[in-house]
Design an enzyme around this catalytic site. Structure first.
Site, short mmCIF file in Angstrom:
data_model
loop_
_atom_site.label_atom_id
_atom_site.label_comp_id
_atom_site.label_asym_id
_atom_site.label_seq_id
_atom_site.Cartn_x
_atom_site.Cartn_y
_atom_site.Cartn_z
N TRP A 171 27.32 32.04 44.01
CA TRP A 171 26.56 33.24 43.68
C TRP A 171 25.34 33.28 44.60
O TRP A 171 24.67 32.26 44.80
CB TRP A 171 26.11 33.21 42.21
CG TRP A 171 25.22 34.38 41.91
CD1 TRP A 171 25.61 35.64 41.56
CD2 TRP A 171 23.79 34.42 41.98
NE1 TRP A 171 24.52 36.46 41.42
CE2 TRP A 171 23.39 35.73 41.67
CE3 TRP A 171 22.82 33.48 42.30
CZ2 TRP A 171 22.05 36.12 41.65
CZ3 TRP A 171 21.47 33.86 42.29
CH2 TRP A 171 21.12 35.17 41.96
N ASP A 336 21.69 51.96 37.40
CA ASP A 336 22.41 50.71 37.16
C ASP A 336 22.40 50.38 35.66
O ASP A 336 22.32 51.28 34.80
CB ASP A 336 21.80 49.59 38.03
CG ASP A 336 22.77 48.50 38.41
OD1 ASP A 336 23.00 47.60 37.58
OD2 ASP A 336 23.35 48.54 39.52
N ASP A 337 22.43 49.14 35.33
CA ASP A 337 22.56 48.62 33.97
C ASP A 337 21.44 49.14 33.04
O ASP A 337 20.34 49.46 33.52
CB ASP A 337 22.46 47.09 34.06
CG ASP A 337 23.08 46.39 32.89
OD1 ASP A 337 23.36 47.04 31.88
OD2 ASP A 337 23.27 45.15 32.99
N ARG A 413 26.19 34.52 30.94
CA ARG A 413 25.34 35.72 30.85
C ARG A 413 25.42 36.37 29.46
O ARG A 413 25.47 37.57 29.32
CB ARG A 413 25.71 36.75 31.91
CG ARG A 413 24.48 37.52 32.37
CD ARG A 413 24.80 38.77 33.12
NE ARG A 413 23.58 39.36 33.67
CZ ARG A 413 23.46 40.61 34.02
NH1 ARG A 413 24.47 41.44 33.91
NH2 ARG A 413 22.34 41.07 34.51
N LYS A 446 29.77 52.22 39.65
CA LYS A 446 29.72 50.80 40.05
C LYS A 446 30.34 50.01 38.91
O LYS A 446 29.81 49.97 37.80
CB LYS A 446 28.27 50.38 40.26
CG LYS A 446 28.09 48.91 40.64
CD LYS A 446 26.62 48.64 40.93
CE LYS A 446 26.32 47.18 41.17
NZ LYS A 446 24.88 46.95 41.34
N TRP A 447 31.50 49.39 39.19
CA TRP A 447 32.28 48.66 38.17
C TRP A 447 31.96 47.18 38.32
O TRP A 447 32.45 46.51 39.21
CB TRP A 447 33.77 48.94 38.39
CG TRP A 447 34.71 48.31 37.43
CD1 TRP A 447 34.88 46.99 37.17
CD2 TRP A 447 35.68 48.98 36.60
NE1 TRP A 447 35.88 46.79 36.24
CE2 TRP A 447 36.39 48.00 35.87
CE3 TRP A 447 36.02 50.32 36.41
CZ2 TRP A 447 37.42 48.31 34.98
CZ3 TRP A 447 37.05 50.63 35.53
CH2 TRP A 447 37.73 49.64 34.81
N ASP A 448 31.14 46.67 37.42
CA ASP A 448 30.64 45.30 37.53
C ASP A 448 31.46 44.36 36.65
O ASP A 448 32.20 44.79 35.75
CB ASP A 448 29.16 45.29 37.08
CG ASP A 448 28.35 44.16 37.70
OD1 ASP A 448 28.95 43.25 38.27
OD2 ASP A 448 27.11 44.21 37.58
N MET A 449 31.35 43.07 36.87
CA MET A 449 32.04 42.05 36.07
C MET A 449 31.27 40.76 36.27
O MET A 449 31.35 40.15 37.33
CB MET A 449 33.49 41.94 36.58
CG MET A 449 34.41 41.10 35.75
SD MET A 449 34.25 39.37 36.12
CE MET A 449 35.90 38.81 35.94
N CYS A 496 32.15 45.27 41.91
CA CYS A 496 31.04 44.33 41.90
C CYS A 496 31.40 43.23 40.92
O CYS A 496 32.05 43.49 39.90
CB CYS A 496 29.77 45.05 41.45
SG CYS A 496 28.33 43.97 41.28
N ASP A 518 24.29 39.52 45.38
CA ASP A 518 23.00 39.79 44.76
C ASP A 518 21.86 39.26 45.63
O ASP A 518 20.70 39.55 45.36
CB ASP A 518 22.92 39.16 43.36
CG ASP A 518 23.70 39.98 42.35
OD1 ASP A 518 24.02 41.14 42.64
OD2 ASP A 518 24.00 39.45 41.26
C1 DGJ Z 1 25.06 42.12 38.72
C2 DGJ Z 1 25.09 42.98 39.95
O1 DGJ Z 1 25.49 42.25 41.06
C3 DGJ Z 1 23.74 43.63 40.12
O2 DGJ Z 1 23.70 44.41 41.29
C4 DGJ Z 1 23.40 44.47 38.90
O3 DGJ Z 1 24.30 45.55 38.82
C5 DGJ Z 1 23.48 43.62 37.64
N1 DGJ Z 1 24.74 42.91 37.57
C6 DGJ Z 1 23.30 44.47 36.40
O4 DGJ Z 1 23.45 43.77 35.25
#
Ligand code: DGJ
Length: 613
Positions: A171, A336-337, A413, A446-449, A496, A518
């Site tokens: 990371w 974002d979040d 997390r 933006k589809w995060d995981m 993402c 990040d």
């Molecule tokens: C992880 C992503 O890599 C960040 O850019 C951001 O969107 C955060 N999650 C939000 O929780």
């Protein structure tokens, strides 16, 4: 073009500059013959099996397209199955082929058990890329279980050791290149994390001291977003082989009678120099792999609110940022979040995909109306695969997560992974995301995981099928992505996974861009993005100019340097625009104007690496 020489049973895959040649010997085995310059295929011949004995097995020395486990083959195998009576050997013999335009399927059947295996190949006009995959089918009346099912085996030409290139990242430091000379034994790159991962990469790059411009380079990249394995080996005769596919770690897959399974594909090629390898893969992605709607599009300059406001989003602050962004030349404003449920930090809210009324009393419409009135499109962050225990969704469906009953769960997390092996969970994601995406004018998602897998267990699968969880998850994820991108073809999706934890050709088949890391520090990013450039087009690498000192490294870098690095990807901004000085405002405005002027070249042009790390 693909052609078949009937007389000596040889298949020739002709690409723009290469021939890939294999054939079928008199015993019915597939035999790899050549990968490299175009030659006269009439020259190819096999040595047939002579006096076979297990001390010096000829079969073991064969170069094959796919190696099943069994008989006198002791080298790494690509396919291992167990039949109903407990037999775990597979004896494949050629049964025929089907050639349709640029696609070839070569069929084999087990000589003793009801298993059919087809090797798939496809070539692409004007390119040196070949697609390979494997199809297996149970033609009997009892189940067959697979313990290993790779997508392809490769035999590299010549006897001298190859140098293998892969990545050794983490990371915040994804895709850092690593090199190993393989002169004996096996070299393994893999993921156990449920995703294609921050650490190692689902591809091989092999050469003997190639430079950017010279030397033969062989490469293959697996289009798969889950656990993968690459095994490269060099035997005592000097033959280097590579196998890659879904990881057989914690893997099994049972095919019921009549059922079939197709492996994820590998895209492979041979080029002169590492630079041409990157350009071949870049062109291939832009012409064939990325979602067709976005292949020819230049991508917008976006502003992302994460580093500026983190979870503290509300209509007033986001509108203020949007006003500055519009004045600077941003085209897409992304929140974002933090906009949904009780999402005030990372301990709550995931799974509750409704707008937080305290932060957005007028719903998303009010903010999006403001953003659109400023002349920008609007984009939104989601993390659909996850749930916080502290959410309405978890309270309603505690059985919907991947966890082992009766054991404490490893937290990451503060969230858990929804069990996408379950059809009803996939349906929930598809329907709730459909509601979100159709609730307002949303142009980008933006589809995060944000966590890796632990506690591999699905309450929906019987004990003997728990080894299927990791792969069934990926199949479930792809169903959600396929369905949602079909329902919303004009939404620009960005993948993402806590940065680049899931950066692979599988995701890129659905989403045309991925957040690379990040770590937005320009010096780190230069190295990280160089790593990505070997396997992926720069037009899929999402890169932002962020605050200074950098949030991750605290390093101070000039605004100019931050832009110079971000401009080599899909350039965006993530610093707090409210903090910009008058000079920085003017400088950012000029940067964005310059980027727009050159983005056709920067995003779609032919990429040449200069000095490398
Ligand atoms: C992880 C992503 O890599 C960040 O850019 C951001 O969107 C955060 N999650 C939000 O929780």
């Amino acid at each position: 073009m693909i052609f078949y020489l009937e007389e000596n049973r040889i298949f020739v895959l002709e690409t723009e500059n290469t021939h890939y040649v294999f054939g079928i010997d008199s015993a019915g085995y597939n035999r790899h013959l050549h990968w490299g310059a175009k030659c006269d295929p009439a020259d190819y011949a096999f040595t047939e099996i002579g006096d076979e004995n297990s001390n010096h097995s000829m079969l073991d020395e064969y170069r094959q397209e796919l190696t099943p486990f069994g008989s006198t083959v002791y080298r790494t195998c690509d396919l291992k199955a167990q039949f109903a009576d407990g037999c775990r050997e597979v004896a494949l013999r050629y049964t025929g082929y089907r050639l349709e335009d640029d696609t070839l399927r070569v069929a084999f059947a087990d000589a003793y058990y009801p298993l059919q295996v087809r090797l798939g190949y496809r070539v692409y006009p004007g390119l040196d890329i070949i697609k390979r995959w494997v199809e297996v089918e149970n033609t009997g009346s009892a189940p067959i279980s697979f313990e290993r099912l790779f997508s392809a085996g490769f035999s590299l030409p010549g006897m001298d050791p190859y140098t293998f290139e892969n990545t050794n990242g983490a990371w915040g430091g994804e895709f850092l290149p690593c090199r190993t000379v393989l002169d004996g034994g096996n070299l393994v790159y893999e993921s156990h994390r449920g995703a294609s991962n921050h650490n190692q990469s689902p591809y091989f790059i092999a050469h003997r001291g190639a430079t950017e411009t010279r030397g033969a380079v062989y490469f293959g990249s697996l289009a798969y977003s889950g656990n993968f394995k690459v095994i490269a080996g060099r035997d005592l005769y000097g033959i280097t082989r590579v196998s890659l596919g879904m990881n057989d770690f914690d893997f099994s897959h049972t095919l019921e009678p009549g059922a079939h399974l197709e492996t994820p594909p590998v895209y492979c090629g041979k080029t002169e120099g590492l630079g041409e390898m990157s350009r071949q893969m870049n062109r291939f992605c832009l012409e064939h792999l990325l979602p067709s709607r976005f292949r020819a599009e230049t991508l917008p300059v976006l502003y992302n609110s994460w580093e500026a406001t983190e979870f503290n989003v509300n209509v007033a602050d986001q509108t203020r940022l949007a006003e500055i962004a519009a004045g600077i030349g941003v085209e897409l404003f992304v929140m974002d979040d933090g906009w949904f449920g009780a999402r005030n930090n990372d301990r709550a809210g995931l799974g509750d995909w409704f707008v937080n009324p305290a932060k957005f009393p007028g719903g998303l419409d009010e903010l999006i109306g403001n953003v659109n009135a400023l002349g920008m499109d609007f984009g939104l962050w989601v993390e659909p695969e996850m749930v916080n225990v502290n959410s309405h969704l978890y309270q309603a469906h505690p059985d919907w997560t991947i966890e082992i009953p009766g054991k404490p769960h490893a937290e990451g997390r503060n969230q858990r992974i929804l069990d996408l092996t379950r059809r009803e969970v996939q349906d929930y994601i598809i329907e709730t995301m459909t509601n979100v995406f159709s609730s307002a004018e949303i142009s980008y998602v933006k589809w995060d995981m944000n966590r890796t897998f632990t506690d591999y267990y699905s309450g929906a699968l019987p004990p003997e099928r728990q080894g299927e969880v990791a792969h069934r998850y990926v199949l479930g994820l792809y169903r959600c992505m396929r369905e949602l991108t079909a329902r919303f073809p004009d939404i620009l999706f960005e993948g993402c996974s806590a940065g680049g934890n899931r950066f692979d050709l599988g995701i890129l088949s659905y989403f045309p861009q991925i957040w690379a890391s990040d770590d937005t520090d320009a010096l780190c990013r230069a190295e990280i993005q160089t790593g990505y450039s070997y396997g992926y087009p720069m037009s899929v690498v999402s890169a932002h100019v962020s605050a200074c000192p950098n949030h991750q490294t605290l390093r101070v870098t000039p605004l100019e340097t931050r832009f110079a690095v971000a401009a080599f990807g899909i350039c965006g901004y993530e610093c707090n625009f409210c903090d910009l000085s008058r000079e920085d405002f003017a400088a950012v405005k000029a940067q964005i104007a310059l980027y727009k002027q050159w983005r056709e070249v920067l995003q779609k042009g032919r990429f040449y690496r200069g000095r490398t790390f």
